[in-house]
Scaffold this motif. Structure first.
Motif, PDB file in Angstrom:
ATOM      1  N   ILE A   1       0.694  -1.126  -0.043  1.00 35.06           N
ATOM      2  CA  ILE A   1      -0.063  -0.152   0.159  1.00 35.06           C
ATOM      3  C   ILE A   1       0.836   0.979  -0.151  1.00 35.06           C
ATOM      4  O   ILE A   1       1.668   1.232   0.735  1.00 35.06           O
ATOM      5  CB  ILE A   1      -0.927   0.000   1.321  1.00 35.06           C
ATOM      6  N   PHE A   2       0.526   2.393  -0.667  1.00 28.77           N
ATOM      7  CA  PHE A   2       1.186   3.544  -0.878  1.00 28.77           C
ATOM      8  C   PHE A   2       0.231   4.541  -0.317  1.00 28.77           C
ATOM      9  O   PHE A   2      -0.955   4.737  -0.697  1.00 28.77           O
ATOM     10  CB  PHE A   2       1.563   3.961  -2.461  1.00 28.77           C
ATOM     11  N   THR A   3       0.608   5.097   0.771  1.00 25.48           N
ATOM     12  CA  THR A   3      -0.357   6.178   1.729  1.00 25.48           C
ATOM     13  C   THR A   3      -0.049   7.538   1.493  1.00 25.48           C
ATOM     14  O   THR A   3      -0.471   8.357   2.143  1.00 25.48           O
ATOM     15  CB  THR A   3      -0.488   5.586   2.976  1.00 25.48           C
ATOM     16  N   ARG A   4       0.972   7.792   0.650  1.00 23.67           N
ATOM     17  CA  ARG A   4       1.437   9.248   0.879  1.00 23.67           C
ATOM     18  C   ARG A   4       1.207   9.875  -0.761  1.00 23.67           C
ATOM     19  O   ARG A   4       2.084  10.975  -1.225  1.00 23.67           O
ATOM     20  CB  ARG A   4       2.991   9.175   0.723  1.00 23.67           C
ATOM     21  N   LEU A   5      -0.080   9.439  -1.171  1.00 24.02           N
ATOM     22  CA  LEU A   5      -0.286  10.056  -2.485  1.00 24.02           C
ATOM     23  C   LEU A   5      -0.567  11.716  -2.452  1.00 24.02           C
ATOM     24  O   LEU A   5      -0.032  12.456  -3.222  1.00 24.02           O
ATOM     25  CB  LEU A   5      -1.656   9.484  -3.044  1.00 24.02           C
ATOM     26  N   ASN A   6      -1.172  12.107  -1.389  1.00 27.79           N
ATOM     27  CA  ASN A   6      -1.294  13.645  -0.969  1.00 27.79           C
ATOM     28  C   ASN A   6      -0.255  14.364  -0.928  1.00 27.79           C
ATOM     29  O   ASN A   6      -0.035  15.346  -1.191  1.00 27.79           O
ATOM     30  CB  ASN A   6      -2.078  13.749   0.192  1.00 27.79           C
ATOM     31  N   GLU A   7       1.039  13.849  -0.725  1.00 30.92           N
ATOM     32  CA  GLU A   7       2.287  14.250  -0.549  1.00 30.92           C
ATOM     33  C   GLU A   7       2.832  14.659  -1.943  1.00 30.92           C
ATOM     34  O   GLU A   7       3.683  15.571  -1.994  1.00 30.92           O
ATOM     35  CB  GLU A   7       3.376  13.512   0.182  1.00 30.92           C
ATOM     36  N   ILE A   8       2.508  13.878  -2.985  1.00 28.07           N
ATOM     37  CA  ILE A   8       3.254  13.927  -4.285  1.00 28.07           C
ATOM     38  C   ILE A   8       2.101  14.760  -5.208  1.00 28.07           C
ATOM     39  O   ILE A   8       2.524  15.106  -6.203  1.00 28.07           O
ATOM     40  CB  ILE A   8       3.723  12.678  -4.729  1.00 28.07           C
ATOM     41  N   LYS A   9       0.757  14.865  -4.690  1.00 31.38           N
ATOM     42  CA  LYS A   9      -0.295  15.408  -5.590  1.00 31.38           C
ATOM     43  C   LYS A   9       0.317  16.964  -6.151  1.00 31.38           C
ATOM     44  O   LYS A   9       0.165  17.148  -7.542  1.00 31.38           O
ATOM     45  CB  LYS A   9      -1.567  15.436  -5.159  1.00 31.38           C
ATOM     46  N   PRO A  10       0.921  17.604  -5.437  1.00 29.98           N
ATOM     47  CA  PRO A  10       1.016  19.157  -6.011  1.00 29.98           C
ATOM     48  C   PRO A  10       2.107  19.046  -6.923  1.00 29.98           C
ATOM     49  O   PRO A  10       2.113  19.715  -8.091  1.00 29.98           O
ATOM     50  CB  PRO A  10       1.573  19.893  -4.530  1.00 29.98           C
ATOM     51  N   GLU A  11       3.086  18.425  -6.850  1.00 27.36           N
ATOM     52  CA  GLU A  11       4.299  18.346  -7.728  1.00 27.36           C
ATOM     53  C   GLU A  11       3.885  17.689  -9.135  1.00 27.36           C
ATOM     54  O   GLU A  11       4.206  18.042 -10.194  1.00 27.36           O
ATOM     55  CB  GLU A  11       5.651  17.668  -7.353  1.00 27.36           C
ATOM     56  N   MET A  12       3.100  16.432  -8.903  1.00 30.81           N
ATOM     57  CA  MET A  12       2.307  15.921 -10.008  1.00 30.81           C
ATOM     58  C   MET A  12       1.391  16.825 -11.094  1.00 30.81           C
ATOM     59  O   MET A  12       1.432  16.775 -12.073  1.00 30.81           O
ATOM     60  CB  MET A  12       1.647  14.423  -9.810  1.00 30.81           C
ATOM     61  N   ILE A  13       0.497  17.534 -10.440  1.00 34.06           N
ATOM     62  CA  ILE A  13      -0.338  18.603 -10.955  1.00 34.06           C
ATOM     63  C   ILE A  13       0.459  19.433 -11.660  1.00 34.06           C
ATOM     64  O   ILE A  13       0.331  19.990 -12.866  1.00 34.06           O
ATOM     65  CB  ILE A  13      -1.330  18.952  -9.768  1.00 34.06           C
ATOM     66  N   HIS A  14       1.554  20.117 -10.949  1.00 36.15           N
ATOM     67  CA  HIS A  14       2.526  21.140 -11.688  1.00 36.15           C
ATOM     68  C   HIS A  14       3.122  20.594 -12.952  1.00 36.15           C
ATOM     69  O   HIS A  14       3.061  20.859 -13.795  1.00 36.15           O
ATOM     70  CB  HIS A  14       3.447  21.309 -10.535  1.00 36.15           C
ATOM     71  N   ALA A  15       3.501  19.109 -12.836  1.00 34.89           N
ATOM     72  CA  ALA A  15       4.039  18.526 -13.812  1.00 34.89           C
ATOM     73  C   ALA A  15       3.210  18.303 -15.016  1.00 34.89           C
ATOM     74  O   ALA A  15       3.486  18.542 -16.304  1.00 34.89           O
ATOM     75  CB  ALA A  15       4.727  17.422 -13.564  1.00 34.89           C
ATOM     76  N   ALA A  16       1.889  17.880 -14.766  1.00 34.95           N
ATOM     77  CA  ALA A  16       0.959  17.765 -15.646  1.00 34.95           C
ATOM     78  C   ALA A  16       0.713  19.151 -16.387  1.00 34.95           C
ATOM     79  O   ALA A  16       0.205  19.478 -17.594  1.00 34.95           O
ATOM     80  CB  ALA A  16      -0.459  17.165 -15.175  1.00 34.95           C
ATOM     81  N   THR A  17       0.438  20.343 -15.509  1.00 35.40           N
ATOM     82  CA  THR A  17       0.254  21.543 -16.074  1.00 35.40           C
ATOM     83  C   THR A  17       1.281  21.885 -17.079  1.00 35.40           C
ATOM     84  O   THR A  17       0.916  22.534 -18.276  1.00 35.40           O
ATOM     85  CB  THR A  17       0.205  22.591 -15.060  1.00 35.40           C
ATOM     86  N   ILE A  18       2.786  21.787 -16.758  1.00 35.73           N
ATOM     87  CA  ILE A  18       3.739  22.216 -17.723  1.00 35.73           C
ATOM     88  C   ILE A  18       3.706  21.526 -18.789  1.00 35.73           C
ATOM     89  O   ILE A  18       3.800  21.969 -20.202  1.00 35.73           O
ATOM     90  CB  ILE A  18       4.946  21.677 -16.809  1.00 35.73           C
ATOM     91  N   ASN A  19       3.022  20.140 -18.720  1.00 32.12           N
ATOM     92  CA  ASN A  19       3.132  19.220 -20.088  1.00 32.12           C
ATOM     93  C   ASN A  19       2.056  19.533 -20.817  1.00 32.12           C
ATOM     94  O   ASN A  19       2.001  19.695 -22.117  1.00 32.12           O
ATOM     95  CB  ASN A  19       2.915  17.702 -19.631  1.00 32.12           C
ATOM     96  N   ALA A  20       0.936  20.185 -20.139  1.00 32.11           N
ATOM     97  CA  ALA A  20      -0.272  20.533 -20.938  1.00 32.11           C
ATOM     98  C   ALA A  20       0.115  21.812 -21.389  1.00 32.11           C
ATOM     99  O   ALA A  20      -0.199  22.117 -22.882  1.00 32.11           O
ATOM    100  CB  ALA A  20      -1.360  20.858 -20.030  1.00 32.11           C
ATOM    101  N   ARG A  21       0.687  22.926 -20.987  1.00 32.69           N
ATOM    102  CA  ARG A  21       1.090  24.081 -21.535  1.00 32.69           C
ATOM    103  C   ARG A  21       2.155  23.987 -22.742  1.00 32.69           C
ATOM    104  O   ARG A  21       2.147  24.697 -23.760  1.00 32.69           O
ATOM    105  CB  ARG A  21       1.712  24.918 -20.439  1.00 32.69           C
ATOM    106  N   SER A  22       2.915  23.110 -22.653  1.00 29.91           N
ATOM    107  CA  SER A  22       3.718  22.717 -23.770  1.00 29.91           C
ATOM    108  C   SER A  22       3.016  22.316 -25.037  1.00 29.91           C
ATOM    109  O   SER A  22       3.364  22.826 -26.158  1.00 29.91           O
ATOM    110  CB  SER A  22       4.657  21.642 -23.436  1.00 29.91           C
ATOM    111  N   SER A  23       1.964  21.463 -24.769  1.00 29.17           N
ATOM    112  CA  SER A  23       1.021  21.211 -25.895  1.00 29.17           C
ATOM    113  C   SER A  23       0.349  22.205 -26.566  1.00 29.17           C
ATOM    114  O   SER A  23       0.268  22.603 -27.745  1.00 29.17           O
ATOM    115  CB  SER A  23       0.276  20.121 -25.552  1.00 29.17           C
ATOM    116  N   ALA A  24      -0.336  23.250 -25.563  1.00 30.89           N
ATOM    117  CA  ALA A  24      -1.082  24.284 -25.923  1.00 30.89           C
ATOM    118  C   ALA A  24       0.168  25.358 -26.716  1.00 30.89           C
ATOM    119  O   ALA A  24      -0.448  26.162 -27.719  1.00 30.89           O
ATOM    120  CB  ALA A  24      -1.508  24.953 -24.811  1.00 30.89           C
TER     121      ALA A  24
END
Length: 219
Positions: free
Chosen positions: A142-165
């Protein structure tokens, strides 16, 4: 790369998806060990179950599970005379007594090592059984630390989306502006080594994946 450019009305924007993935290792291991005894003397069976339970606990401790770890136990007793009442088929042993011992710990190596050496318990006469469901009896990771890495992953997804945009904007002779709307997306937990027959809960090493949908203004 996926996207949709909208030029209708006074607003110009592009809708794109941004992907982010991160490899993680589980931080909790949970393992349920079921053992069974059968016979006609219920009191004697209870003594055997308790003795085997002690062997299992000591076995786990010997493999590195901390001494202060709590073991969760459930006991089940079946009276086969009652189950076959009214039927012609006789039963040789009346009672089936089973106990399931569940251990949860952050010592993953200890659980993994014990699981590999479970034959030691069988050699001592402990009857270990698995449930009918495929994979039952295996450790669950079980991995219980999802909330700890959510911000950096959302940031990375946003950067990836902006690159496409930015690519869409370039093709349409525009520039990317601020975010008009964003949908975070659902976080998926997958086994790192993908296999249709291999469930994520049995994988110690996992991959977290999220796809965000973002609308950027074009200017």
């Amino acid at each position: 790369m996926q996207g949709l450019v909208n030029f209708r009305g006074s607003e110009r924007y592009v809708t794109v998806k941004g992907l982010a993935m991160k490899d993680v290792e589980a931080n909790i291991a949970s393992w349920s060990i079921k053992h069974v005894v059968t016979g006609n003397d219920l009191s004697a069976l209870q003594v055997t179950i308790e003795a085997n339970s002690g062997l299992i606990e000591q076995f786990l401790l010997n493999h590195g599970v901390p001494k202060d770890t709590k073991f969760f136990k459930t006991v089940d007793v079946q009276d086969r005379f009652a189950l076959t009442y009214g039927q012609e088929a006789p039963v040789d042993q009346r009672y089936i007594v089973s106990e399931t011992i569940t251990v949860q710990t952050d010592k993953l190596d200890a659980v993994e090592g014990a699981y590999q050496d479970v034959g030691e318990l069988i050699k001592k006469g402990v009857s270990i059984v698995k449930e009918g469901q495929e994979g039952s009896g295996n450790p669950i990771y079980i991995f219980t630390r999802l909330n700890e890495i959510k911000p950096e992953m959302i940031h990375a997804a946003t950067i990836n989306a902006r690159s496409s945009a930015e690519q869409f904007a370039k093709d349409s002779g525009a520039e990317v502006g601020a975010i008009k709307q964003a949908n975070q997306g659902v976080f998926q937990m997958l086994p790192r080594h993908s296999d249709e027959m291999y469930l994520e809960k049995f994988a110690r090493y996992k991959t977290i994946r999220v796809v965000s949908t973002i609308k950027f203004y074009l200017k």
